[in-house]
Structures are given as C-alpha cells and as structure tokens.
Design an enzyme around this catalytic site. Structure first.
Site, PDB file in Angstrom:
ATOM      1  N   ALA A 148      35.277 -41.370  53.612  1.00 46.13           N
ATOM      2  CA  ALA A 148      36.486 -40.555  53.515  1.00 46.13           C
ATOM      3  C   ALA A 148      37.352 -40.751  54.752  1.00 46.13           C
ATOM      4  O   ALA A 148      36.840 -40.896  55.867  1.00 46.13           O
ATOM      5  CB  ALA A 148      36.114 -39.080  53.375  1.00 46.13           C
ATOM      6  N   GLU A 171      28.657 -38.656  41.450  1.00 48.47           N
ATOM      7  CA  GLU A 171      28.225 -37.320  41.869  1.00 48.47           C
ATOM      8  C   GLU A 171      29.503 -36.547  42.127  1.00 48.47           C
ATOM      9  O   GLU A 171      30.150 -36.733  43.155  1.00 48.47           O
ATOM     10  CB  GLU A 171      27.340 -37.425  43.113  1.00 48.47           C
ATOM     11  CG  GLU A 171      26.505 -36.177  43.362  1.00 48.47           C
ATOM     12  CD  GLU A 171      27.233 -35.156  44.198  1.00 48.47           C
ATOM     13  OE1 GLU A 171      27.767 -34.191  43.592  1.00 48.47           O
ATOM     14  OE2 GLU A 171      27.286 -35.303  45.416  1.00 48.47           O
ATOM     15  N   TRP A 230      34.007 -36.446  52.700  1.00 49.32           N
ATOM     16  CA  TRP A 230      34.106 -36.023  54.091  1.00 49.32           C
ATOM     17  C   TRP A 230      33.131 -34.908  54.454  1.00 49.32           C
ATOM     18  O   TRP A 230      32.891 -34.652  55.628  1.00 49.32           O
ATOM     19  CB  TRP A 230      35.533 -35.549  54.413  1.00 49.32           C
ATOM     20  CG  TRP A 230      36.095 -34.589  53.418  1.00 49.32           C
ATOM     21  CD1 TRP A 230      36.948 -34.867  52.391  1.00 49.32           C
ATOM     22  CD2 TRP A 230      35.844 -33.172  53.340  1.00 49.32           C
ATOM     23  NE1 TRP A 230      37.232 -33.725  51.674  1.00 49.32           N
ATOM     24  CE2 TRP A 230      36.570 -32.673  52.234  1.00 49.32           C
ATOM     25  CE3 TRP A 230      35.077 -32.284  54.095  1.00 49.32           C
ATOM     26  CZ2 TRP A 230      36.558 -31.327  51.868  1.00 49.32           C
ATOM     27  CZ3 TRP A 230      35.048 -30.943  53.733  1.00 49.32           C
ATOM     28  CH2 TRP A 230      35.786 -30.482  52.640  1.00 49.32           C
ATOM     29  N   ASN A 231      32.568 -34.207  53.470  1.00 47.12           N
ATOM     30  CA  ASN A 231      31.835 -32.986  53.809  1.00 47.12           C
ATOM     31  C   ASN A 231      30.446 -33.234  54.389  1.00 47.12           C
ATOM     32  O   ASN A 231      29.935 -32.424  55.155  1.00 47.12           O
ATOM     33  CB  ASN A 231      31.767 -32.035  52.606  1.00 47.12           C
ATOM     34  CG  ASN A 231      31.154 -32.662  51.378  1.00 47.12           C
ATOM     35  OD1 ASN A 231      31.079 -33.881  51.247  1.00 47.12           O
ATOM     36  ND2 ASN A 231      30.714 -31.829  50.455  1.00 47.12           N
ATOM     37  N   ARG A 275      26.215 -22.772  53.638  1.00 45.21           N
ATOM     38  CA  ARG A 275      25.880 -24.096  54.147  1.00 45.21           C
ATOM     39  C   ARG A 275      27.149 -24.934  54.158  1.00 45.21           C
ATOM     40  O   ARG A 275      27.886 -24.996  53.178  1.00 45.21           O
ATOM     41  CB  ARG A 275      24.822 -24.756  53.259  1.00 45.21           C
ATOM     42  CG  ARG A 275      24.379 -26.118  53.749  1.00 45.21           C
ATOM     43  CD  ARG A 275      23.499 -26.807  52.720  1.00 45.21           C
ATOM     44  NE  ARG A 275      23.019 -28.089  53.204  1.00 45.21           N
ATOM     45  CZ  ARG A 275      22.660 -29.092  52.423  1.00 45.21           C
ATOM     46  NH1 ARG A 275      22.716 -28.949  51.104  1.00 45.21           N
ATOM     47  NH2 ARG A 275      22.234 -30.229  52.924  1.00 45.21           N
ATOM     48  N   GLU A 291      36.519 -25.027  41.763  1.00 43.84           N
ATOM     49  CA  GLU A 291      35.623 -25.120  42.913  1.00 43.84           C
ATOM     50  C   GLU A 291      36.344 -24.606  44.157  1.00 43.84           C
ATOM     51  O   GLU A 291      37.421 -25.099  44.503  1.00 43.84           O
ATOM     52  CB  GLU A 291      35.196 -26.581  43.097  1.00 43.84           C
ATOM     53  CG  GLU A 291      33.983 -26.773  43.953  1.00 43.84           C
ATOM     54  CD  GLU A 291      33.448 -28.193  43.878  1.00 43.84           C
ATOM     55  OE1 GLU A 291      32.287 -28.402  44.264  1.00 43.84           O
ATOM     56  OE2 GLU A 291      34.183 -29.108  43.438  1.00 43.84           O
ATOM     57  N   LYS A 311      33.262 -47.309  51.635  1.00 51.70           N
ATOM     58  CA  LYS A 311      34.522 -46.707  52.066  1.00 51.70           C
ATOM     59  C   LYS A 311      34.266 -45.230  52.341  1.00 51.70           C
ATOM     60  O   LYS A 311      34.109 -44.427  51.425  1.00 51.70           O
ATOM     61  CB  LYS A 311      35.573 -46.881  50.967  1.00 51.70           C
ATOM     62  CG  LYS A 311      36.778 -45.925  51.045  1.00 51.70           C
ATOM     63  CD  LYS A 311      37.629 -46.138  52.271  1.00 51.70           C
ATOM     64  CE  LYS A 311      38.862 -45.239  52.242  1.00 51.70           C
ATOM     65  NZ  LYS A 311      38.545 -43.805  52.484  1.00 51.70           N
ATOM     66  N   CYS A 353      29.473 -29.432  47.228  1.00 50.45           N
ATOM     67  CA  CYS A 353      29.499 -29.384  45.765  1.00 50.45           C
ATOM     68  C   CYS A 353      28.379 -28.511  45.226  1.00 50.45           C
ATOM     69  O   CYS A 353      28.455 -28.028  44.091  1.00 50.45           O
ATOM     70  CB  CYS A 353      29.387 -30.793  45.189  1.00 50.45           C
ATOM     71  SG  CYS A 353      27.925 -31.693  45.734  1.00 50.45           S
ATOM     72  N   SER A 359      18.818 -29.522  47.805  1.00 45.85           N
ATOM     73  CA  SER A 359      18.907 -30.909  48.260  1.00 45.85           C
ATOM     74  C   SER A 359      17.654 -31.319  49.019  1.00 45.85           C
ATOM     75  O   SER A 359      17.202 -30.620  49.929  1.00 45.85           O
ATOM     76  CB  SER A 359      20.131 -31.093  49.164  1.00 45.85           C
ATOM     77  OG  SER A 359      21.315 -30.728  48.481  1.00 45.85           O
TER      78      SER A 359
END
Length: 493
Positions: free
Chosen positions: A191, A265, A165-166, A293, A396, A189, A299, A456
């Site tokens: 989230a 991941e 979802w993030n 961010r 986390e 699929k 993650c 990223s």
C-alpha cells in the site's frame, strides 16, 4: 482518555535506515523517471520521507525479473527454500524493535501492537519454512488395473501480490511465505501509505540468501496504474490481493483476461453476538480485542455488536468504561493504546458513519468525535441503540467505534448477522455448548471466534465467503494457493 505526544529519539535513525528505492531483480534502483512520493506519519500529518514512485514500465521490469527467475527457482531444493525463510524469520526477530518502530511511524499503531505484528509476521515465515518440504503428491492404481495415476504439485508460476496498509508486514509475509515455499517468484506492491515495512522486509530476504528476482518490490502512489499492465501482461499466473471488496472486484475482472488464479481477502462486516448466558467478563475482554486491535482498522474487527436485552445495559456500560479509559496518542510511546487512523479520508468516513447513526437515533455512550490538533485521531466510541438501517450496520467502519444493537431471539439475530454481502468472521459468546455449535454452523462466514476475540493465527486457514473473498491464507491450505496439480497417466502395465 488522555492524549500522548511523546517523541521517540530513534525515529529519524530508523526511517533513514529503511530502503527507499524499488527492488527489482535483486538490485535497488530508482523509478525510471526518478519520480517519488511522500510517506506520511498519520499521527502528525507530516512527511516521514520519500520513496520511489514506480511507473508501469518499472512494474513490467519487475515482472520480467520474476519471470526470468521462475524456472530456476521452481527447481530450487525445497529444503533450501525453507531454510531461506527460516533465516529471514530469525533476522526479523533479531531486529524486532527497529521494525516495530518503523511500522508505528508509517502506519500509526502503538508500539505494543507493532511489536505483536512483527512477531506475527515472522511466524508466517517460520510456518511456511516447515511447509516447503511437505508438498506431497499421490500414486494410485487405475480402477480397471490397466495403468497408474501419478499426481504431483508444481508451483503455479510468477505471482502478483498486493498488500494493504493496516498490517504492513504481516500481510506481506502471509503471501510471500507460501510463494517462496511453493517455488513461485513474485512481484509485491505494498500500500502506498505504508511501503517502508515491505522494503525493509525485502532487504532482510536478500540478506537471508533469496536469489535475485525471486521477490521484487514496487512502490507506487497509484496501484491501478502500476498493476493493471502486469495483470494483463500474460507472464504472471497468480494474483493475491488483500484489500477492499470494491477493488477486489475490479482485479478479478482484470484477471479474467489472462485467466489468472486469484486469491482475494476482502472486506468484512463482522457480527459480535453476546447471549444472555455469556461470561460477561470474557465477552467484554473479547470485545476489546475484536474491536480495538489495530484501532479497529482491521477486516476482522467487530463491526456490529448484537447483545441480548438481558445483558445489554451492563455490557454497554462495562465496554464504555474500558473504551473511555484508553490512552490515545502517537504510537511511539509505550503508554499509548490507540493510535491515529491512517489518513484524513478514513477519519472523515468514521465521522460520517457516527453522525449518520446518531441521526438515525443511536446514543453516544462514550467518545463520538475526532480529536483536535495534528494527526488523524478519533476517540474510542461506544454507541447504543444503533438501528439496523444505520449505514454502519452495512458498511465496514474501520475505526474505533463499537455500535450496539439489542436482540431477544436466537434465530432472528442469526438472520441479522447473516444479512450482509460479507462473510469473513463472526464472534459469539455463550456458555451453552449446543448453542455454540448451532450458531457457529449457522453463521455465514469463513471464520468464527467462539468465546474469543482474535481468530488470526499463521497455523490456521484465514479467509471468508460471499463478498469477503476467495481462497485461504495461512495454515496447511495456505501453500495450496500457489501450487498447481498435475496428473500423469501411466500406461503399459
């Protein structure tokens, strides 16, 4: 810190325009039993809309559509596969503002960050559009000279894709892009909290000319109930998942039955190391990027700050000043810098982690509490003196909390940084070239941010080691996850 409750006038229009049904075999359709579930706005706690709640039968129908389309799609000219991705890239960019607002409404992140994600997501399509025509092979003479070796790359087959979802769109394009480029059909699929961005993306790909059945989207409140029958079915040949390590372990177990090729991941516990010779201006700026961010819900977010005692006081003070000045509120306002957490469960987890750290002896420099009122808002927080035994040193956080621990010895802090089951990304700040290379090599992770707070990039390989995952996404290696190697032995020469 100030709270903004600005209401955006286009909210209803953007939500109404988004598809709400399943996308199977190129057609929009309701769930077989007409079930649906509500999508929540995390900034208010109220429902935005309802979307189809797929049953296991719907999932198997989507897999059947992908399986049926696989043979023809694998033969589709690579250039045209790339052109479809290129057209989709251009369509995404042409609808940039509406897609950003839709993402903000379902996920909560500020519009500034949603706009950045839309651009980032689109770049995966542009990158893999170019990689589609660069799938190579090999030709060689056998060592004894009696034959020839031909090596070719072929699509692995129908793929199951599961996204978090993030980053509701970028985590999709990062998987869909290489699948399409490689010649793989897929069922995705998203989230359950953030289905609207993926449904909008499916409509864009259809408009870009993607053949029926190549991409299928199934939305469901229960991922396990929907996905397990597809994983165990036998027609899928690939599973790619982004999410928690706990769920990843279960999916790997399920995938073993059909020996699916898996990409994982998973979670992170990123250390952020600041050495005494670091440029503190750059280190604080990098800390803001690495921590805040997506409001810390990433993650790759810096989870543990290790700061040398010589600069710890100044670093903590400057970071706290920046964090306390952030504007918190509904992300639909351009002035907002921090949105809500995704839901009440995540808000409760952040509360518990901070309470545990304080109980263990940490000091709250700024923040340290949730906001009153609607939505799932938590104040940007800096904690100093966080002991190594605190839960947030191992778990986390996934929220706007920066825990700071001091160190004096390089080898000791490397050992602390590596003392975790995770190994996704690490950050370090130093102006000493030898130290930079020495520490980068010693850190047990798949990525290192050296004097920068963001790693990223669609053109770079993204992924981790240890319990942070298997495989890589993005870069030249991203398409490899969707390709098999076939060797042909040629004799009679």
């Amino acid at each position: 810190m100030t709270i903004s409750v600005h209401q955006h006038p286009r909210e209803a229009t953007v939500v109404d325009a988004a598809p709400k049904q399943l996308f199977i075999g190129g057609a929009w359709r309701p769930a077989t039993d007409e079930r649906s579930y509500e999508v929540e706005d995390p900034s208010t706690g109220r429902a935005l809309c309802s979307v189809a709640d797929a049953s296991p039968a719907d999932g198997l129908a989507a897999l059947a559509a992908a399986s049926q389309a696989q043979e023809s799609w694998a033969k589709h000219p690579p250039r045209e596969r790339g052109e479809i991705l290129r057209r989709a890239y251009e369509l995404i960019m042409s609808r940039h503002e509406d897609l950003a607002l839709l993402m903000t409404l379902e996920m909560g992140k500020p519009l500034t960050e949603s706009r950045a994600e839309i651009t980032y997501a689109a770049e995966f399509f542009r990158w893999f559009a170019e990689e589609a025509v660069r799938i190579g092979g090999d030709y060689a003479v056998a060592p004894n000279g009696s034959g020839r070796f031909l090596v070719m790359r072929q699509p692995v087959g129908p793929a199951l894709l599961i996204t978090p979802w993030n980053f509701p769109m970028a985590m999709g394009t990062r998987k869909i892009g290489p699948a399409i480029a490689a010649g793989c059909t897929s069922v995705i699929k998203p989230a359950h909290q953030t289905p609207l961005s993926m449904l909008a993306l499916a409509g864009i790909l259809q408009e870009a000319g993607l053949p029926d059945g190549v991409l299928n989207v199934v939305t469901s409140r229960s991922a396990g109930r929907l996905m397990e029958p597809m994983i165990r079915d036998g027609r899928a040949r690939k599973l790619s998942f982004t999410g928690s390590t706990a769920v990843g372990r279960k999916l790997i177990e399920q995938s073993a039955e059909q020996v699916l090729r898996v990409s994982m991941e998973l979670g992170g516990n990123a250390p952020f190391l600041v050495f005494p010779d670091a440029d503190l201006d750059a280190a604080v700026e990098g800390a803001m990027l690495a921590k805040m961010r997506n409001g810390g819900e990433a993650c790759t977010a810096a989870n543990r700050f290790y700061v040398h005692t010589e600069v710890a006081g100044e670093f903590s003070q400057r970071l706290a000043e920046r964090m306390s000045g952030l504007r918190v509120g509904r992300g639909v306002s351009d002035e907002v810098q921090v949105g809500p957490l995704i839901d009440d469960t995540q808000l409760g987890k952040v509360r518990d982690l901070v309470a545990d750290a304080v109980q263990q002896g940490a000091e709250v420099v700024t923040g340290g509490s949730a906001e009153d009122g609607d939505g799932y808002f938590y104040r940007p927080t800096v904690l100093s003196g966080v002991p190594l035994q605190a839960r947030m040193s191992r778990e986390e956080i996934f929220g706007p909390v920066a825990p700071i621990t001091t160190f004096t010895d390089e080898q000791a802090v490397i050992a602390q940084a590596n003392d975790t089951e995770y190994g996704l990304v690490s950050y370090l700040y130093t102006r000493d070239l030898q130290r930079a290379l020495r520490v980068s090599e010693a850190l047990e992770c798949g990525m290192v941010g050296l004097n920068q707070g963001i790693v990223s990039n669609p053109a770079a390989p993204f992924g981790g080691v240890k319990h942070s995952g298997l495989g890589r996404e993005g870069g030249k290696v991203g398409i490899e996850e969707f390709l098999e190697t076939k060797y042909i032995a040629v004799g009679g020469l």
